[in-house]
Each structure stands twice: as structure tokens, then as C-alpha cells.
Design an enzyme around this catalytic site. Sequence first.
Site, PDB file in Angstrom:
ATOM      1  N   GLY A 139      74.707  64.310  98.342  1.00 60.61           N
ATOM      2  CA  GLY A 139      75.337  63.235  97.587  1.00 60.61           C
ATOM      3  C   GLY A 139      76.397  62.571  98.431  1.00 60.61           C
ATOM      4  CD  GLN A 153      82.035  61.735  99.892  1.00 60.65           C
ATOM      5  OE1 GLN A 153      81.065  61.553  99.161  1.00 60.65           O
ATOM      6  NE2 GLN A 153      82.203  62.862 100.564  1.00 60.65           N
ATOM      7  CB  CYS A 159      83.198  67.797  99.783  1.00 59.66           C
ATOM      8  SG  CYS A 159      83.538  66.041  99.611  1.00 59.66           S
ATOM      9  CG  LEU A 160      78.725  64.977 103.254  1.00 54.97           C
ATOM     10  CD1 LEU A 160      77.882  63.712 103.210  1.00 54.97           C
ATOM     11  CD2 LEU A 160      78.198  65.943 104.300  1.00 54.97           C
ATOM     12  CG  HIS A 191      80.962  67.051  94.391  1.00 56.66           C
ATOM     13  ND1 HIS A 191      81.528  68.179  94.947  1.00 56.66           N
ATOM     14  CD2 HIS A 191      81.161  66.060  95.297  1.00 56.66           C
ATOM     15  CE1 HIS A 191      82.054  67.861  96.136  1.00 56.66           C
ATOM     16  NE2 HIS A 191      81.832  66.590  96.371  1.00 56.66           N
ATOM     17  CD  GLU A 192      78.599  63.059  95.669  1.00 55.86           C
ATOM     18  OE1 GLU A 192      79.383  62.162  96.046  1.00 55.86           O
ATOM     19  OE2 GLU A 192      78.428  64.111  96.305  1.00 55.86           O
ATOM     20  CG  HIS A 226      83.752  62.020  95.766  1.00 61.67           C
ATOM     21  ND1 HIS A 226      84.804  62.222  96.618  1.00 61.67           N
ATOM     22  CD2 HIS A 226      82.826  62.960  96.081  1.00 61.67           C
ATOM     23  CE1 HIS A 226      84.533  63.249  97.417  1.00 61.67           C
ATOM     24  NE2 HIS A 226      83.337  63.715  97.114  1.00 61.67           N
TER      25      HIS A 226
HETATM   26 ZN    ZN Z   1      82.291  65.279  97.930  1.00 61.48          ZN
END
Ligand code: ZN
Length: 189
Positions: A45, A50, A107-108, A149-150, A153
Site C-alpha cells: 500500500g 508518502q 511502513c515504507l 493503515h493507508e 495516512h
Molecule cells: Zn504506511
Amino acid sequence: MVLPVVKYGDPILRRKGSNIETITPDLTGFIADMFETMKASRGIGLAAQQVGRAIQLTVIDVRGITDRPSQLWLQGTLADVESFMPLVLMNPVLKPSGTRVNGPEGCLSFPEIFGDVERPCEVEVSALNERGERFSFKAGGLLARAIQHEVDHLNGILFIDRMDAESRREAQPEIDELQAETRARLTRK
Ligand code: ZN
């Protein structure tokens, strides 16, 4: 085009995304770049914040992940998850349900940092697709976790905010280090 992924410490990760009003060619190109970036980063995701834009847009793809199953229901009927991937969610509205379950997350924007996060195991989703058409479905398993999670964000909420106390305590030194590194890089610019 693969875009650089913003790391923790960059203030954009704390910004709530604005709603998308129109689908422009620029936005369509940005969505394609988000897919490329997610794939290149081996993520499941990616949220617009991000990659530097505070808007209500996230992409998700749980294909090929066999050790943590996902479920997807369309109007109450179990559907094939893979054929529904990849997903674009714009202006999403979530209604989480079911029991809360603990599970590992990464998480990226937090390379090498992992921790357990408790979330409801299912979620009803209503969102716009890449053409601006509203659609809805219910997700379970890994897909439900990834979506929550996304969408966090998109509202400036990060998984470390929801991490269980023990995971957070263990990860704190790495979190602090990452934040300091990112801030130092941003002030040098
Ligand atoms: Zn994340």
C-alpha cells in the site's frame, strides 16, 4: 516514474489530505507513478502523503501474499481478492467492524521498523475509483489491515501512533534516529 518515498520526520506525513474534486490528467499520471513506486518498493500500500501530496488518495495491492490471507465481499458475497487488485481508493470512508486483532505492520516511510498494531479485523469501504466512480466493498484479513493503515495516512495518522506499547518501546530509538536523519536532510535542502 518511481517517486521518492517520504520518510518519518517529514511534516507532510502529518498533514490531512484534501478531498479530490476532479480527475485531471495530472492526477491520472500521479496514480500511475504511485503504482510504480509501490511495486518498486515492494509495498502492499502507498498513500499520497508518502510521495509528497496531501490528498485523499491511496493505492493497495495484496496480490501474491499467501502467508497472510485477505478477504473481500461484494454486497455480502465473498469475491476473488486477486481479481480486484490493484485498488485505487480516493476520498475513502471506512466503517471498521469485527473483533480487534493484533498483527505485525511495517511502513515504507519507516524502513526496517516493525511493530504490532491492534485493528478491527473487518472494514466496510466506500471510495471513488480512478475514474471518479463510487464503489463499495467489505474487506477482511490483511486487506482490511492494509486499508486501515493507508487511510490513516490520509488523515495524518501513522502506525507508530497505534503500535502496542511494547513494540513502540522497542522501536523508539530507531524512530527517533529516523526522525532526526530526515529533519537534518530537510534543513540542508
Ligand atoms: Zn504506511
